[in-house]
Motif scaffolding. Sequence first.
Motif, PDB file in Angstrom:
ATOM      1  N   VAL A  62      17.117  -5.856  12.835  1.00 47.05           N
ATOM      2  CA  VAL A  62      16.236  -6.157  13.971  1.00 47.05           C
ATOM      3  C   VAL A  62      16.046  -7.669  14.091  1.00 47.05           C
ATOM      4  CG1 VAL A  62      13.879  -5.910  14.861  1.00 47.05           C
ATOM      5  CG2 VAL A  62      15.082  -3.924  13.939  1.00 47.05           C
ATOM      6  N   TYR A  63      15.831  -8.337  12.949  1.00 42.45           N
ATOM      7  CA  TYR A  63      15.691  -9.800  12.954  1.00 42.45           C
ATOM      8  C   TYR A  63      16.956 -10.444  13.530  1.00 42.45           C
ATOM      9  CZ  TYR A  63      15.312 -14.590  11.347  1.00 42.45           C
ATOM     10  OH  TYR A  63      15.273 -15.961  11.309  1.00 42.45           O
ATOM     11  N   THR A  82       1.604   5.185   7.751  1.00 41.49           N
ATOM     12  CA  THR A  82       2.024   4.622   6.475  1.00 41.49           C
ATOM     13  C   THR A  82       3.085   3.555   6.732  1.00 41.49           C
ATOM     14  OG1 THR A  82       1.585   6.690   5.327  1.00 41.49           O
ATOM     15  CG2 THR A  82       3.056   5.151   4.224  1.00 41.49           C
ATOM     16  N   TYR A  83       2.937   2.431   6.047  1.00 43.89           N
ATOM     17  CA  TYR A  83       3.857   1.300   6.180  1.00 43.89           C
ATOM     18  C   TYR A  83       4.340   0.869   4.807  1.00 43.89           C
ATOM     19  CZ  TYR A  83       1.601   0.787  10.735  1.00 43.89           C
ATOM     20  OH  TYR A  83       1.109   1.012  11.992  1.00 43.89           O
ATOM     21  N   ALA A  91      17.164 -17.389   1.932  1.00 43.49           N
ATOM     22  CA  ALA A  91      15.812 -17.517   2.477  1.00 43.49           C
ATOM     23  C   ALA A  91      14.998 -16.304   2.030  1.00 43.49           C
ATOM     24  CB  ALA A  91      15.848 -17.589   4.004  1.00 43.49           C
ATOM     25  N   ARG A  92      13.681 -16.505   1.907  1.00 43.67           N
ATOM     26  CA  ARG A  92      12.775 -15.404   1.586  1.00 43.67           C
ATOM     27  C   ARG A  92      12.262 -14.798   2.889  1.00 43.67           C
ATOM     28  NH1 ARG A  92       8.351 -18.038  -1.630  1.00 43.67           N
ATOM     29  NH2 ARG A  92       9.013 -19.795  -0.400  1.00 43.67           N
ATOM     30  N   PHE A  93      12.217 -13.478   2.929  1.00 43.87           N
ATOM     31  CA  PHE A  93      11.769 -12.755   4.120  1.00 43.87           C
ATOM     32  C   PHE A  93      10.608 -11.828   3.784  1.00 43.87           C
ATOM     33  CE2 PHE A  93      15.816 -14.016   5.751  1.00 43.87           C
ATOM     34  CZ  PHE A  93      15.767 -13.892   7.131  1.00 43.87           C
ATOM     35  N   PHE A  94       9.822 -11.507   4.814  1.00 42.40           N
ATOM     36  CA  PHE A  94       8.801 -10.460   4.767  1.00 42.40           C
ATOM     37  C   PHE A  94       9.137  -9.476   5.872  1.00 42.40           C
ATOM     38  CE2 PHE A  94       5.137  -8.644   6.918  1.00 42.40           C
ATOM     39  CZ  PHE A  94       4.564  -7.929   5.888  1.00 42.40           C
ATOM     40  N   ALA A  95       8.959  -8.186   5.606  1.00 44.43           N
ATOM     41  CA  ALA A  95       9.124  -7.166   6.645  1.00 44.43           C
ATOM     42  C   ALA A  95       8.070  -6.084   6.471  1.00 44.43           C
ATOM     43  CB  ALA A  95      10.519  -6.546   6.582  1.00 44.43           C
ATOM     44  N   GLU A  96       7.675  -5.503   7.598  1.00 42.56           N
ATOM     45  CA  GLU A  96       6.781  -4.344   7.594  1.00 42.56           C
ATOM     46  C   GLU A  96       7.494  -3.249   8.366  1.00 42.56           C
ATOM     47  OE1 GLU A  96       2.297  -4.308   8.176  1.00 42.56           O
ATOM     48  OE2 GLU A  96       3.003  -3.568  10.125  1.00 42.56           O
ATOM     49  N   VAL A  97       7.615  -2.066   7.740  1.00 45.78           N
ATOM     50  CA  VAL A  97       8.327  -0.945   8.333  1.00 45.78           C
ATOM     51  C   VAL A  97       7.430   0.290   8.264  1.00 45.78           C
ATOM     52  CG1 VAL A  97      10.392   0.517   8.199  1.00 45.78           C
ATOM     53  CG2 VAL A  97      10.545  -1.922   7.605  1.00 45.78           C
ATOM     54  N   GLU A  98       7.247   0.945   9.414  1.00 46.86           N
ATOM     55  CA  GLU A  98       6.497   2.209   9.432  1.00 46.86           C
ATOM     56  C   GLU A  98       7.393   3.282   8.824  1.00 46.86           C
ATOM     57  OE1 GLU A  98       4.591   5.460  12.513  1.00 46.86           O
ATOM     58  OE2 GLU A  98       5.203   3.515  13.295  1.00 46.86           O
ATOM     59  N   VAL A  99       6.850   4.057   7.871  1.00 44.23           N
ATOM     60  CA  VAL A  99       7.650   5.052   7.164  1.00 44.23           C
ATOM     61  C   VAL A  99       6.997   6.434   7.245  1.00 44.23           C
ATOM     62  CG1 VAL A  99       8.644   3.364   5.563  1.00 44.23           C
ATOM     63  CG2 VAL A  99       6.540   4.546   4.942  1.00 44.23           C
ATOM     64  N   VAL A 129       8.223  -2.961  12.242  1.00 46.71           N
ATOM     65  CA  VAL A 129       7.061  -3.556  12.905  1.00 46.71           C
ATOM     66  C   VAL A 129       7.207  -5.073  12.946  1.00 46.71           C
ATOM     67  CG1 VAL A 129       4.551  -3.847  12.792  1.00 46.71           C
ATOM     68  CG2 VAL A 129       5.594  -1.644  12.180  1.00 46.71           C
ATOM     69  N   ALA A 130       7.666  -5.667  11.841  1.00 44.68           N
ATOM     70  CA  ALA A 130       7.809  -7.124  11.755  1.00 44.68           C
ATOM     71  C   ALA A 130       8.879  -7.472  10.739  1.00 44.68           C
ATOM     72  CB  ALA A 130       6.485  -7.754  11.336  1.00 44.68           C
ATOM     73  N   CYS A 131       9.538  -8.609  10.971  1.00 39.93           N
ATOM     74  CA  CYS A 131      10.488  -9.162  10.007  1.00 39.93           C
ATOM     75  C   CYS A 131      10.597 -10.651  10.288  1.00 39.93           C
ATOM     76  CB  CYS A 131      11.854  -8.501  10.121  1.00 39.93           C
ATOM     77  SG  CYS A 131      13.022  -9.106   8.855  1.00 39.93           S
ATOM     78  N   CYS A 132      10.323 -11.464   9.282  1.00 43.68           N
ATOM     79  CA  CYS A 132      10.363 -12.904   9.490  1.00 43.68           C
ATOM     80  C   CYS A 132      10.668 -13.644   8.195  1.00 43.68           C
ATOM     81  CB  CYS A 132       9.058 -13.404  10.084  1.00 43.68           C
ATOM     82  SG  CYS A 132       7.615 -12.980   9.114  1.00 43.68           S
ATOM     83  N   ILE A 133      11.152 -14.877   8.361  1.00 45.88           N
ATOM     84  CA  ILE A 133      11.394 -15.758   7.221  1.00 45.88           C
ATOM     85  C   ILE A 133      10.058 -16.326   6.778  1.00 45.88           C
ATOM     86  CG2 ILE A 133      12.429 -17.943   6.504  1.00 45.88           C
ATOM     87  CD1 ILE A 133      14.728 -17.407   8.378  1.00 45.88           C
ATOM     88  N   LEU A 134       9.854 -16.400   5.469  1.00 45.36           N
ATOM     89  CA  LEU A 134       8.650 -17.024   4.919  1.00 45.36           C
ATOM     90  C   LEU A 134       8.979 -18.450   4.526  1.00 45.36           C
ATOM     91  CD1 LEU A 134       7.410 -14.162   2.589  1.00 45.36           C
ATOM     92  CD2 LEU A 134       6.618 -14.719   4.875  1.00 45.36           C
TER      93      LEU A 134
END
Length: 128
Positions: free
Chosen positions: A37-38, A72-73, A89-97, A112-117
Motif C-alpha cells: 500500500v505504501y 482489532t489491529y 529504513a524503519r517503518f510503522f504500520a497499522e493493519v486491521e485484523v 490503516v497506515a504505513c509510514c517511514i519513521l
Amino acid sequence: MEPEAKPQYVTMDTLSLEWHVVTDERHVSNARAALRVYNAAVPAGGDTFFLEDLCKMTTLTEPPPPESSGLTYCHYNFIASCEATGSAARFFAEVEVDHEGAAVGGGEDGVVACCILQISRDYGVNCN
C-alpha cells in the motif's frame, strides 16, 4: 466477584529496546501488504521498498460498542530496504485484523497506515 483487570503500563525502567524478528507468516504477510500500500502511494520516480525484517508487533483490540468499535489491529515495526539504493529504513504500520491475525479483506484492504519513521534532532518521531 472476579477482580477487575487493570491496565499494565510500561515505564522507562521496564522498557526493552531489543529487537526480535517476528516470523509468524500471518504477521509477515500483513507487513508486506502494508508495504505494498505504501509503495502504491509513492509518486512516480519515488523510492519504493521491500520488507527485510518484521521486528516488533503488538495486537490491540478496542472496547466493544458503544464505547468504541471493538475492532482489532496489529501494530508493526519493521525494516525495509529501498529497491533502488538498498538503503534501509524503519517503518510503522497499522493493519486491521480478524481474530486469527489475518488482515481484513485479504491484505491491502485492512491497512490503516504505513509510514517511514524518522527521528529528528530533538528525538521526536515524525510519520510521513
